[in-house]
Scaffold this motif. Sequence first.
Motif, PDB file in Angstrom:
ATOM      1  N   ALA A   1       0.862  -1.174   0.103  1.00 25.58           N
ATOM      2  CA  ALA A   1       0.067   0.066   0.008  1.00 25.58           C
ATOM      3  C   ALA A   1       0.880   1.229  -0.019  1.00 25.58           C
ATOM      4  CB  ALA A   1      -0.908  -0.006   1.359  1.00 25.58           C
ATOM      5  N   THR A   2       0.937   2.106  -1.229  1.00 35.82           N
ATOM      6  CA  THR A   2       1.390   3.267  -1.056  1.00 35.82           C
ATOM      7  C   THR A   2       0.705   4.497  -0.906  1.00 35.82           C
ATOM      8  OG1 THR A   2       1.198   3.511  -3.609  1.00 35.82           O
ATOM      9  CG2 THR A   2       3.130   2.276  -2.900  1.00 35.82           C
ATOM     10  N   PHE A   3       1.443   5.353  -0.148  1.00 35.04           N
ATOM     11  CA  PHE A   3       0.443   6.693   0.389  1.00 35.04           C
ATOM     12  C   PHE A   3       1.108   7.880   0.029  1.00 35.04           C
ATOM     13  CE2 PHE A   3      -0.122   2.963   3.295  1.00 35.04           C
ATOM     14  CZ  PHE A   3      -1.483   3.332   3.502  1.00 35.04           C
ATOM     15  N   ASP A   4       0.236   8.652  -0.504  1.00 33.32           N
ATOM     16  CA  ASP A   4       0.670  10.194  -0.581  1.00 33.32           C
ATOM     17  C   ASP A   4       0.796  10.721   0.794  1.00 33.32           C
ATOM     18  OD1 ASP A   4       0.845  13.049  -1.242  1.00 33.32           O
ATOM     19  OD2 ASP A   4      -1.342  13.204  -0.542  1.00 33.32           O
ATOM     20  N   ALA A   5       1.795  11.600   1.289  1.00 35.95           N
ATOM     21  CA  ALA A   5       2.016  11.928   2.550  1.00 35.95           C
ATOM     22  C   ALA A   5       1.386  13.319   2.837  1.00 35.95           C
ATOM     23  CB  ALA A   5       3.459  12.269   2.746  1.00 35.95           C
ATOM     24  N   TYR A   6       1.591  14.463   2.204  1.00 36.76           N
ATOM     25  CA  TYR A   6       0.891  15.652   2.660  1.00 36.76           C
ATOM     26  C   TYR A   6      -0.451  15.613   2.066  1.00 36.76           C
ATOM     27  CZ  TYR A   6       5.938  17.015   3.339  1.00 36.76           C
ATOM     28  OH  TYR A   6       7.179  16.933   3.704  1.00 36.76           O
ATOM     29  N   GLY A   7      -1.423  15.975   3.283  1.00 38.11           N
ATOM     30  CA  GLY A   7      -2.715  15.833   2.902  1.00 38.11           C
ATOM     31  C   GLY A   7      -3.535  14.613   3.264  1.00 38.11           C
ATOM     32  N   THR A   8      -2.649  13.431   2.917  1.00 40.94           N
ATOM     33  CA  THR A   8      -3.235  11.915   3.342  1.00 40.94           C
ATOM     34  C   THR A   8      -2.746  11.707   4.381  1.00 40.94           C
ATOM     35  OG1 THR A   8      -3.211  11.716   0.658  1.00 40.94           O
ATOM     36  CG2 THR A   8      -3.383   9.822   2.250  1.00 40.94           C
ATOM     37  N   LEU A   9      -1.573  11.502   4.856  1.00 40.63           N
ATOM     38  CA  LEU A   9      -1.158  10.981   6.330  1.00 40.63           C
ATOM     39  C   LEU A   9      -0.790  12.091   7.060  1.00 40.63           C
ATOM     40  CD1 LEU A   9       1.288   8.172   5.065  1.00 40.63           C
ATOM     41  CD2 LEU A   9      -0.822   8.080   5.545  1.00 40.63           C
ATOM     42  N   VAL A  10      -0.624  13.360   6.637  1.00 35.40           N
ATOM     43  CA  VAL A  10       0.101  14.458   7.230  1.00 35.40           C
ATOM     44  C   VAL A  10      -0.888  15.570   7.330  1.00 35.40           C
ATOM     45  CG1 VAL A  10       1.878  16.215   7.604  1.00 35.40           C
ATOM     46  CG2 VAL A  10       2.601  13.732   7.123  1.00 35.40           C
ATOM     47  N   ASP A  11      -1.270  16.363   8.099  1.00 35.59           N
ATOM     48  CA  ASP A  11      -2.271  17.319   8.486  1.00 35.59           C
ATOM     49  C   ASP A  11      -1.149  18.493   7.746  1.00 35.59           C
ATOM     50  OD1 ASP A  11      -4.009  19.119   8.461  1.00 35.59           O
ATOM     51  OD2 ASP A  11      -4.220  19.086  10.750  1.00 35.59           O
ATOM     52  N   PHE A  12      -1.394  18.681   6.458  1.00 31.85           N
ATOM     53  CA  PHE A  12      -0.349  19.593   5.759  1.00 31.85           C
ATOM     54  C   PHE A  12      -1.153  21.215   5.720  1.00 31.85           C
ATOM     55  CE2 PHE A  12       1.896  21.078   1.790  1.00 31.85           C
ATOM     56  CZ  PHE A  12       3.158  21.244   2.106  1.00 31.85           C
ATOM     57  N   ARG A  13      -0.843  21.996   6.856  1.00 33.28           N
ATOM     58  CA  ARG A  13      -1.574  22.976   7.132  1.00 33.28           C
ATOM     59  C   ARG A  13      -0.570  24.089   6.467  1.00 33.28           C
ATOM     60  NH1 ARG A  13      -0.672  23.608  11.791  1.00 33.28           N
ATOM     61  NH2 ARG A  13       0.143  21.527  12.327  1.00 33.28           N
ATOM     62  N   LEU A  14      -0.495  24.227   5.121  1.00 29.91           N
ATOM     63  CA  LEU A  14       0.579  25.100   4.604  1.00 29.91           C
ATOM     64  C   LEU A  14      -0.036  26.325   4.376  1.00 29.91           C
ATOM     65  CD1 LEU A  14       3.544  24.968   3.597  1.00 29.91           C
ATOM     66  CD2 LEU A  14       2.552  24.891   1.252  1.00 29.91           C
ATOM     67  N   SER A  15      -1.535  26.410   4.301  1.00 31.73           N
ATOM     68  CA  SER A  15      -2.091  27.733   4.115  1.00 31.73           C
ATOM     69  C   SER A  15      -2.069  28.291   5.576  1.00 31.73           C
ATOM     70  CB  SER A  15      -3.699  27.690   3.835  1.00 31.73           C
ATOM     71  OG  SER A  15      -3.626  27.244   2.389  1.00 31.73           O
ATOM     72  N   ASP A  16      -2.191  27.852   6.600  1.00 30.45           N
ATOM     73  CA  ASP A  16      -2.175  28.215   8.170  1.00 30.45           C
ATOM     74  C   ASP A  16      -0.791  28.932   8.188  1.00 30.45           C
ATOM     75  OD1 ASP A  16      -4.678  27.709   8.376  1.00 30.45           O
ATOM     76  OD2 ASP A  16      -4.279  25.831   9.772  1.00 30.45           O
ATOM     77  N   ALA A  17       0.321  27.922   7.995  1.00 34.62           N
ATOM     78  CA  ALA A  17       1.733  28.415   7.938  1.00 34.62           C
ATOM     79  C   ALA A  17       1.882  29.729   7.121  1.00 34.62           C
ATOM     80  CB  ALA A  17       2.712  27.602   7.365  1.00 34.62           C
ATOM     81  N   ALA A  18       1.321  29.927   6.127  1.00 33.36           N
ATOM     82  CA  ALA A  18       1.548  31.061   5.124  1.00 33.36           C
ATOM     83  C   ALA A  18       0.973  32.341   5.635  1.00 33.36           C
ATOM     84  CB  ALA A  18       0.983  30.841   3.638  1.00 33.36           C
ATOM     85  N   ARG A  19      -0.280  32.094   6.426  1.00 29.09           N
ATOM     86  CA  ARG A  19      -0.873  33.149   7.128  1.00 29.09           C
ATOM     87  C   ARG A  19       0.020  33.768   8.339  1.00 29.09           C
ATOM     88  NH1 ARG A  19      -6.655  33.635   6.129  1.00 29.09           N
ATOM     89  NH2 ARG A  19      -7.321  31.834   5.179  1.00 29.09           N
ATOM     90  N   GLN A  20       0.543  32.569   8.746  1.00 26.78           N
ATOM     91  CA  GLN A  20       1.512  33.373  10.059  1.00 26.78           C
ATOM     92  C   GLN A  20       2.450  33.640   9.597  1.00 26.78           C
ATOM     93  OE1 GLN A  20       2.290  29.724  12.382  1.00 26.78           O
ATOM     94  NE2 GLN A  20       0.073  29.180  13.135  1.00 26.78           N
ATOM     95  N   VAL A  21       3.323  33.201   8.611  1.00 26.87           N
ATOM     96  CA  VAL A  21       4.377  34.097   7.876  1.00 26.87           C
ATOM     97  C   VAL A  21       4.122  35.453   7.398  1.00 26.87           C
ATOM     98  CG1 VAL A  21       6.063  34.116   6.121  1.00 26.87           C
ATOM     99  CG2 VAL A  21       5.818  32.049   7.393  1.00 26.87           C
ATOM    100  N   LEU A  22       2.846  35.744   6.982  1.00 33.13           N
ATOM    101  CA  LEU A  22       2.628  36.822   6.348  1.00 33.13           C
ATOM    102  C   LEU A  22       1.519  37.722   7.131  1.00 33.13           C
ATOM    103  CD1 LEU A  22       2.198  35.878   2.560  1.00 33.13           C
ATOM    104  CD2 LEU A  22       4.187  36.713   3.755  1.00 33.13           C
ATOM    105  N   ALA A  23       1.507  37.327   8.526  1.00 31.79           N
ATOM    106  CA  ALA A  23       0.311  37.803   9.189  1.00 31.79           C
ATOM    107  C   ALA A  23       0.224  39.391   9.218  1.00 31.79           C
ATOM    108  CB  ALA A  23       0.626  37.442  10.777  1.00 31.79           C
ATOM    109  N   ASP A  24       1.497  39.989   9.063  1.00 30.57           N
ATOM    110  CA  ASP A  24       1.778  41.434   9.107  1.00 30.57           C
ATOM    111  C   ASP A  24       1.407  42.337   7.941  1.00 30.57           C
ATOM    112  OD1 ASP A  24       3.966  40.315   8.054  1.00 30.57           O
ATOM    113  OD2 ASP A  24       5.288  42.160   8.682  1.00 30.57           O
ATOM    114  N   ARG A  25       0.920  41.275   6.738  1.00 28.41           N
ATOM    115  CA  ARG A  25       0.754  41.846   5.314  1.00 28.41           C
ATOM    116  C   ARG A  25      -0.413  41.407   4.725  1.00 28.41           C
ATOM    117  NH1 ARG A  25       6.548  39.787   3.669  1.00 28.41           N
ATOM    118  NH2 ARG A  25       6.402  38.964   5.579  1.00 28.41           N
TER     119      ARG A  25
END
Length: 225
Positions: free
Chosen positions: A5-29
């Motif tokens: 059984a092969t698995f995609d990781a980001y978004g399938t196994l891992v809660d890939f919260r990249l949008s949340d991370a981008a919001r934090q990085v750019l919180a001041d802009r």
Amino acid sequence: MRQAATFDAYGTLVDFRLSDAARQVLADRLPMDGVDSEEFLDDFRVMRFQAVLEPYRSYREVLRSSLQCAMRLHGIPQSPSDGDALIAAVPAFGPFPEVPDALRAVKSLGYEIAIISNTDDDLIRDNVARIGVDFDHVITAQQARAYKPDRQTFEYAYAAMDIPPASVTHVAQGWEYDLIPTRDLGLRRRVWINRYRRPGSPLYQPYDELSDLSALPALLDAART
């Protein structure tokens, strides 16, 4: 007979919260007048997909360049540290709650388990450690020198695992990255983890659809009887 059984990781196994991370990085802009943050994040997602269709470069560069392009499109002032801050967030992402137990149950059925992921070796190392399950193989775009949806990524993985596609079940959340390109690879079966309740398509059948990984062991066990 080996089964994997092969698995995609980001978004399938891992809660890939990249949008949340981008919001934090750019919180001041992001709150700037005229910036629609949701539109910006959607464009950032599309640009990441476009970037992996281009000649291979590291996932770090994919993230960095697509973030810069999206910021430029929306007129958001850039800082040299933005890309590095976003990249630094990736290894901290952990699994969805049901994932570790589901993977252990799949292994207990006699399946080899493997990751096929659009990432760099060192970026995914901590994500895999956070899952806490021993994978038989972890295949990355860095190793394949190609990103999903390119067939080269999957074909490299099967060669590295030394297993024919007919013995492989692929499990993934990503529609355009995984479900579409695996239709014609001769896989045993494909399982779509539709966490976000998106519409599928009869054009890419057959595939099984689950809302998360919790029912996957029972699905695979039933297929053996």
